[in-house]
Design an enzyme around this catalytic site. Structure first.
Site, PDB file in Angstrom:
ATOM      1  CG  HIS A   1       0.497 -12.183   5.284  1.00  0.00           C
ATOM      2  ND1 HIS A   1      -0.175 -10.987   5.302  1.00  0.00           N
ATOM      3  CD2 HIS A   1       1.681 -11.955   5.901  1.00  0.00           C
ATOM      4  CE1 HIS A   1       0.566 -10.076   5.908  1.00  0.00           C
ATOM      5  NE2 HIS A   1       1.699 -10.639   6.287  1.00  0.00           N
TER       6      HIS A   1
ATOM      7  CG  ASP B   1       0.488 -13.677  -0.965  1.00  0.00           C
ATOM      8  OD1 ASP B   1       1.556 -13.204  -1.412  1.00  0.00           O
ATOM      9  OD2 ASP B   1       0.100 -13.484   0.198  1.00  0.00           O
TER      10      ASP B   1
ATOM     11  CD  GLN C   1       7.559 -14.516   2.863  1.00  0.00           C
ATOM     12  OE1 GLN C   1       8.751 -14.716   2.606  1.00  0.00           O
ATOM     13  NE2 GLN C   1       7.185 -13.562   3.688  1.00  0.00           N
TER      14      GLN C   1
ATOM     15  CE  LYS D   1       6.802  -9.914   2.367  1.00  0.00           C
ATOM     16  NZ  LYS D   1       6.996  -9.813   3.804  1.00  0.00           N
TER      17      LYS D   1
ATOM     18  CB  CYS E   1       0.775 -11.141   9.362  1.00  0.00           C
ATOM     19  SG  CYS E   1       1.357  -9.569   9.946  1.00  0.00           S
TER      20      CYS E   1
HETATM   21  N1  PMP Z   1       1.606 -12.320   1.836  1.00  0.00           N
HETATM   22  C1  PMP Z   1       2.631 -12.961   2.397  1.00  0.00           C
HETATM   23  C2  PMP Z   1       2.745 -14.451   2.217  1.00  0.00           C
HETATM   24  C3  PMP Z   1       3.574 -12.245   3.136  1.00  0.00           C
HETATM   25  O1  PMP Z   1       4.588 -12.900   3.714  1.00  0.00           O
HETATM   26  C4  PMP Z   1       3.437 -10.853   3.265  1.00  0.00           C
HETATM   27  C5  PMP Z   1       4.437 -10.035   4.055  1.00  0.00           C
HETATM   28  N2  PMP Z   1       4.786 -10.556   5.283  1.00  0.00           N
HETATM   29  C6  PMP Z   1       2.354 -10.226   2.648  1.00  0.00           C
HETATM   30  C7  PMP Z   1       1.452 -10.996   1.946  1.00  0.00           C
HETATM   31  C8  PMP Z   1       2.141  -8.750   2.736  1.00  0.00           C
HETATM   32  O2  PMP Z   1       3.163  -8.110   2.051  1.00  0.00           O
HETATM   33  P1  PMP Z   1       3.328  -6.516   2.138  1.00  0.00           P
HETATM   34  O3  PMP Z   1       3.361  -6.186   3.597  1.00  0.00           O
HETATM   35  O4  PMP Z   1       4.628  -6.277   1.459  1.00  0.00           O
HETATM   36  O5  PMP Z   1       2.182  -5.908   1.438  1.00  0.00           O
END
Ligand code: PMP
Length: 405
Positions: A123, A200, A203, A226, A364
């Protein structure tokens, strides 16, 4: 499997809604999960009964709020099996957690000519903070690629790691491909060369059992929103050794021990990294989401979601011209795809009018889009509350849209 889906759905009032006069089918939990009544009620309880600023009040309400807040820190410690609550930092989300590490870790340990390995399936939140830090320090980002099935080529790691490698950043679960990466193996390879790893877990945390001691992660990050909790709250797990050595990320109240114009000494962990008034409501209500997930059992949720994943994958594969991105053998409840000749935005817009909420665009994850040479795709993702009947309705709607083109 004893999985009471009707009871679970009854905890999510929003799922009873219609949108555009159609029953809502929410297939976008990977972007953000819906909130159960337990979480909503906890927020109300706090504000109706004992709201106060934490760690500093000398009154009943501030004490009670502090105890609740710190109680959630202990729940999170247990949830990820960290050794101590000193390793659990509250942030405003995965993004802030990664920025904190990228900023503080790189400030302390990264210099000109150093390298940070980042996987190709990250991401943007796990790429850009490293790029910013690398730019400041004159360091370099090195890519760990994945293959067309969506599997990381971890056999390349041994060659990518060298004496300049200072950290590896990798997702536990890809938000596009759904791949569950073998993080324990990756960390093991990295640690053989004394390279720390940031995982990270945005997910993974809602779907996969996390044991930071078992996988031996140096940093592990995730977001409450999430995980059926409030938005604006996240977690950074970091090994005490690193957090002790890293400089503070932000200055302000609560992160200090003593302040004078001659200089400042910093508070102990975890408070050293929690400057200012945090999202008190969010953290306390996050505790209710953790309780709920523990009550249902993460293994039960994962098994339920896996059956949805298999069912939906099979149905989607029957559709002519549909391509799924990410077909790793170990996948979480995420399916990204395109249909030949149909723009992903058109698909999502028409499905939205049929009551189906899903995600479209680059998700993203521009580097994943670049890998497949596509501008974007459509993604469905599952939460604890989704059903096979919803997938059936989605497939019918998808076929209707396909006929329109
Ligand atoms: N890493 C991953 C794998 C994600 O899916 C996301 C959210 N889509 C993020 C980071 C960023 O998370 P947040 O917007 O809650 O900071």
């Amino acid at each position: 499997m004893n999985y009471d889906i009707d009871k679970i759905r009854s905890w999510f009032p929003v799922l009873k809604n219609d949108v555009y006069n159609k029953p809502l089918i929410y297939l976008d939990s990977a972007a953000s999960a819906q909130k159960p009544v337990q979480v909503l009620m906890k927020e109300e309880e706090l504000h109706n009964q004992y709201y106060g600023n934490i760690h500093r009040g000398a009154h009943f309400m501030a004490d009670k709020a502090t105890n609740e807040y710190e109680g959630v820190r202990e729940k999170i410690r247990a949830f990820v099996n960290a050794a101590t609550i000193r390793e659990i930092i509250f942030t405003k989300g995965t993004t802030e957690s990664i920025n904190l590490v990228a900023s503080s870790f790189c400030e302390r340990y990264v210099g000109a000519g150093d390298e940070i390995i980042v996987s190709e399936m990250e991401h943007h939140a796990n790429i850009v903070p490293w790029q910013l830090a690398a730019e400041r320090k004159g360091a370099k980002i090195v890519k760990l690629p994945f293959n067309d099935s969506g599997i990381l080529e971890i056999e390349l790691l041994v060659d990518l790691i060298n004496e300049n490698t200072k950290l590896i950043a990798v997702a536990h679960v890809s938000n596009v491909l759904g791949t569950i990466n073998p993080v324990k193996e990756i960390i093991d390879i990295a640690h053989k060369s004394n390279v720390p790893v940031l995982v990270d877990g945005a997910q993974a945390a809602p779907h996969v059992k996390i044991d930071v001691q078992d996988i031996d992660a140096d940093f592990y990050v995730f977001s409450a929103h999430k995980m059926y909790g409030p938005n604006g709250v996240g977690v950074l797990f970091g090994k005490e050794k690193w957090l002790n050595e890293m400089p503070p990320y932000q200055g302000g109240g609560e992160m200090i021990s003593e302040v004078s114009f001659e200089g400042t000494t910093f508070n102990e962990l975890p408070y050293k990294f929690e400057a200012g008034t945090p999202h008190i409501t969010g953290v306390i209500a996050f505790g209710a989401a953790i309780d709920l997930m523990n009550e249902i059992g993460l293994d039960n949720m994962a098994a339920w979601e896996h059956s949805l994943l298999e069912y939906a994958t099979e149905k989607l594969k029957e559709i002519d011209g549909l391509r799924i991105y990410g077909e790793a053998p170990r996948k979480s409840g995420v399916i990204s795809f395109n249909i030949e000749g149909v723009h992903s935005y058109d698909l999502a817009m028409l499905l939205d009018k049929m009551g189906i909420a899903l995600r479209t665009g680059h998700l993203c994850a521009d580097t994943v889009m670049a890998h497949y040479n596509i501008p974007g795709c459509v993604r469905i993702s599952f939460g604890m509350y989704n059903t096979k009947a919803e997938i059936d309705a989605f497939i019918v709607a998808l076929n209707r849209v396909r006929m329109m083109f």
